[in-house]
Design a protein around this motif. Structure first.
Motif, PDB file in Angstrom:
ATOM      1  N   GLU A 290       3.120 -24.290 -92.966  1.00  0.00           N
ATOM      2  CA  GLU A 290       3.353 -22.875 -93.252  1.00  0.00           C
ATOM      3  C   GLU A 290       4.286 -22.720 -94.451  1.00  0.00           C
ATOM      4  N   SER A 291       3.876 -21.880 -95.396  1.00  0.00           N
ATOM      5  CA  SER A 291       4.635 -21.587 -96.627  1.00  0.00           C
ATOM      6  C   SER A 291       4.803 -22.815 -97.521  1.00  0.00           C
ATOM      7  N   ASN A 292       3.987 -23.835 -97.293  1.00  0.00           N
ATOM      8  CA  ASN A 292       4.150 -25.060 -98.082  1.00  0.00           C
ATOM      9  C   ASN A 292       2.820 -25.661 -98.499  1.00  0.00           C
ATOM     10  N   ALA A 293       1.733 -24.868 -98.404  1.00  0.00           N
ATOM     11  CA  ALA A 293       0.423 -25.446 -98.711  1.00  0.00           C
ATOM     12  C   ALA A 293      -0.551 -24.345 -99.088  1.00  0.00           C
ATOM     13  N   ILE A 294      -1.663 -24.777 -99.666  1.00  0.00           N
ATOM     14  CA  ILE A 294      -2.796 -23.906 -99.952  1.00  0.00           C
ATOM     15  C   ILE A 294      -4.015 -24.568 -99.324  1.00  0.00           C
ATOM     16  N   ALA A 295      -4.868 -23.772 -98.677  1.00  0.00           N
ATOM     17  CA  ALA A 295      -5.970 -24.345 -97.905  1.00  0.00           C
ATOM     18  C   ALA A 295      -7.282 -23.629 -98.214  1.00  0.00           C
ATOM     19  N   ALA A 296      -8.372 -24.396 -98.148  1.00  0.00           N
ATOM     20  CA  ALA A 296      -9.712 -23.847 -98.325  1.00  0.00           C
ATOM     21  C   ALA A 296     -10.456 -23.959 -96.998  1.00  0.00           C
ATOM     22  N   VAL A 297     -11.127 -22.891 -96.623  1.00  0.00           N
ATOM     23  CA  VAL A 297     -11.915 -22.857 -95.395  1.00  0.00           C
ATOM     24  C   VAL A 297     -13.385 -23.013 -95.770  1.00  0.00           C
ATOM     25  N   TYR A 298     -14.050 -23.982 -95.126  1.00  0.00           N
ATOM     26  CA  TYR A 298     -15.463 -24.262 -95.399  1.00  0.00           C
ATOM     27  C   TYR A 298     -16.291 -24.026 -94.140  1.00  0.00           C
TER      28      TYR A 298
ATOM     29  N   VAL B 233      -9.570 -27.732 -95.495  1.00  0.00           N
ATOM     30  CA  VAL B 233      -9.012 -28.756 -96.377  1.00  0.00           C
ATOM     31  C   VAL B 233      -7.782 -28.154 -97.041  1.00  0.00           C
ATOM     32  N   GLY B 234      -6.643 -28.846 -96.948  1.00  0.00           N
ATOM     33  CA  GLY B 234      -5.395 -28.299 -97.478  1.00  0.00           C
ATOM     34  C   GLY B 234      -4.693 -29.224 -98.450  1.00  0.00           C
ATOM     35  N   LEU B 235      -3.900 -28.630 -99.318  1.00  0.00           N
ATOM     36  CA  LEU B 235      -3.078 -29.356-100.294  1.00  0.00           C
ATOM     37  C   LEU B 235      -1.644 -28.875-100.136  1.00  0.00           C
ATOM     38  N   ASP B 236      -0.703 -29.797 -99.990  1.00  0.00           N
ATOM     39  CA  ASP B 236       0.673 -29.330 -99.881  1.00  0.00           C
ATOM     40  C   ASP B 236       1.244 -29.021-101.266  1.00  0.00           C
ATOM     41  N   ARG B 237       2.387 -28.371-101.287  1.00  0.00           N
ATOM     42  CA  ARG B 237       2.984 -27.868-102.528  1.00  0.00           C
ATOM     43  C   ARG B 237       3.249 -29.004-103.525  1.00  0.00           C
ATOM     44  N   ASP B 238       3.783 -30.128-103.055  1.00  0.00           N
ATOM     45  CA  ASP B 238       4.082 -31.245-103.957  1.00  0.00           C
ATOM     46  C   ASP B 238       2.827 -31.760-104.628  1.00  0.00           C
TER      47      ASP B 238
ATOM     48  N   PHE C 280      -4.695 -32.749 -96.553  1.00  0.00           N
ATOM     49  CA  PHE C 280      -5.017 -32.837 -95.128  1.00  0.00           C
ATOM     50  C   PHE C 280      -6.348 -32.154 -94.859  1.00  0.00           C
ATOM     51  N   VAL C 281      -7.075 -32.723 -93.926  1.00  0.00           N
ATOM     52  CA  VAL C 281      -8.390 -32.208 -93.527  1.00  0.00           C
ATOM     53  C   VAL C 281      -8.360 -31.966 -92.028  1.00  0.00           C
ATOM     54  N   ILE C 282      -8.737 -30.754 -91.607  1.00  0.00           N
ATOM     55  CA  ILE C 282      -8.748 -30.399 -90.186  1.00  0.00           C
ATOM     56  C   ILE C 282     -10.186 -30.092 -89.774  1.00  0.00           C
ATOM     57  N   ILE C 283     -10.674 -30.823 -88.766  1.00  0.00           N
ATOM     58  CA  ILE C 283     -12.029 -30.626 -88.254  1.00  0.00           C
ATOM     59  C   ILE C 283     -11.925 -30.374 -86.753  1.00  0.00           C
ATOM     60  N   PRO C 284     -12.431 -29.241 -86.276  1.00  0.00           N
ATOM     61  CA  PRO C 284     -12.365 -28.969 -84.834  1.00  0.00           C
ATOM     62  C   PRO C 284     -13.025 -30.084 -84.026  1.00  0.00           C
TER      63      PRO C 284
END
Length: 310
Positions: A72-80, A91-96, A190-194
């Motif tokens: 939270e408040s530290n990443a940008i994420a794309a929903v596919y 699929v997410g990318l952290d701020r760094d 990071f990748v999140i798959i249900p």
């Protein structure tokens, strides 16, 4: 939502939790995500001015809400949307990572200190992130082809994790984390798959699919070798090459003599398709010119020597 639907959802969650996936029993997931990292690196190699390294650091299972809360408040994420799975993937990318890739793609050498400020992502950072997301989705599709054919259709990009919804936040999901290093700094993908999307593939994910080639048919190999050896190849003997300017070529006239530095004792280069093969001596046999092979040409070595001599 009706009470019956809510009850069914809770029952489904309990069934998945009780008979849920175990990462230790799904070795193919490590193979898939390792391949995803390698394919992604190859895809962006021509874009980056400095080398980048990506490695899978962790695969674990947790609740979607707990996973997203860490970013939270530290990443940008794309929903596919994954239609074949009837599910969504994040699929997410952290701020760094985002700040590091901005520097790499814009030609930085890492001399400046890394950005360390709490702020929203700029338009440029969002556009670069979208570029990275496109490459990551292609790499993920390529990696999953080892077990299933799936497409990832981009739906939206979120900078607030509480809006990055890919199912009920209490549902369980598999999260894969990658460490990316470049310019002596790092970041995370990071990748999140249900879990519900991977459960139907459980049997395929439980066995490692080898990339080793299957046993060859000796008769087929012999036939291929025979056909290749019968292929016709054109050989060209080059005594000397002259390089002329366009002006010199335009001034050439019929009957004009072009003097060469070569002599009858000079070595002749035998080529095929502009690829030098052998150095030869020129001679005569039965009234015709002939070539005697003197030595094979080490193409790699000769190319380096030619470059150094220029």
């Amino acid at each position: 939502m009706s009470a019956t639907a809510t009850a069914n959802d809770k029952i489904q969650d309990r069934l998945l939790d009780s008979t849920g996936l175990s990462i230790d029993r799904l070795p193919m997931l490590h193979v898939i995500f390792d391949r995803m990292a390698n394919v992604w690196l190859e895809g962006i190699r021509h874009l980056a001015t400095s080398p980048a390294y990506c490695s899978l650091t962790m695969i674990e299972i947790g609740r979607i809400s707990d996973i997203l809360e860490m970013y939270e408040s530290n990443a940008i994420a794309a929903v596919y949307q994954a239609p074949e799975w009837d599910s969504q993937v994040l699929v997410g990318l952290d701020r760094d990572f985002v700040f590091s890739m901005i520097e790499v793609l814009l030609g930085s050498d890492g001399a400046e200190p890394p950005i360390d400020e709490e702020r929203g992502f700029s338009n440029i950072e969002r556009r670069v992130s979208d570029l990275i997301f496109r490459h990551l989705s292609k790499a993920m599709r390529t990696a999953f082809k080892q077990v299933t054919n799936v497409h990832f259709r981009h739906e939206r990009t979120e900078t607030r994790m509480d809006f990055a919804v890919i199912g009920r936040r209490t549902s369980r999901a598999v999260v894969a984390k990658f460490l990316v290093q470049t310019l002596n700094r790092g970041g995370e993908i990071f990748v999140i798959i249900p879990q519900s999307a991977l459960t139907p593939m459980r049997q395929n994910l439980m066995r490692v699919i080898s990339n080793e080639p299957t046993v060859r048919d000796p008769r087929w190999s012999k036939q291929i070798k025979s056909e290749v050896q019968r292929a016709e190849v054109t050989l060209t003997a080059v005594l000397e090459k002259r390089y002329l300017t366009l002006e010199e070529i335009a001034s050439l006239e019929v009957g004009q003599t072009i003097r060469l530095q070569a002599s009858p004792k000079s070595l002749v280069t035998l080529e095929s398709d502009d690829q030098p093969l052998f150095k030869c001596f020129l001679g005569k046999s039965d009234g015709a010119y002939s070539l005697r092979l003197e030595e094979a040409i080490d193409n790699k070595k000769d190319i380096i020597e030619d470059l150094l001599s220029k």
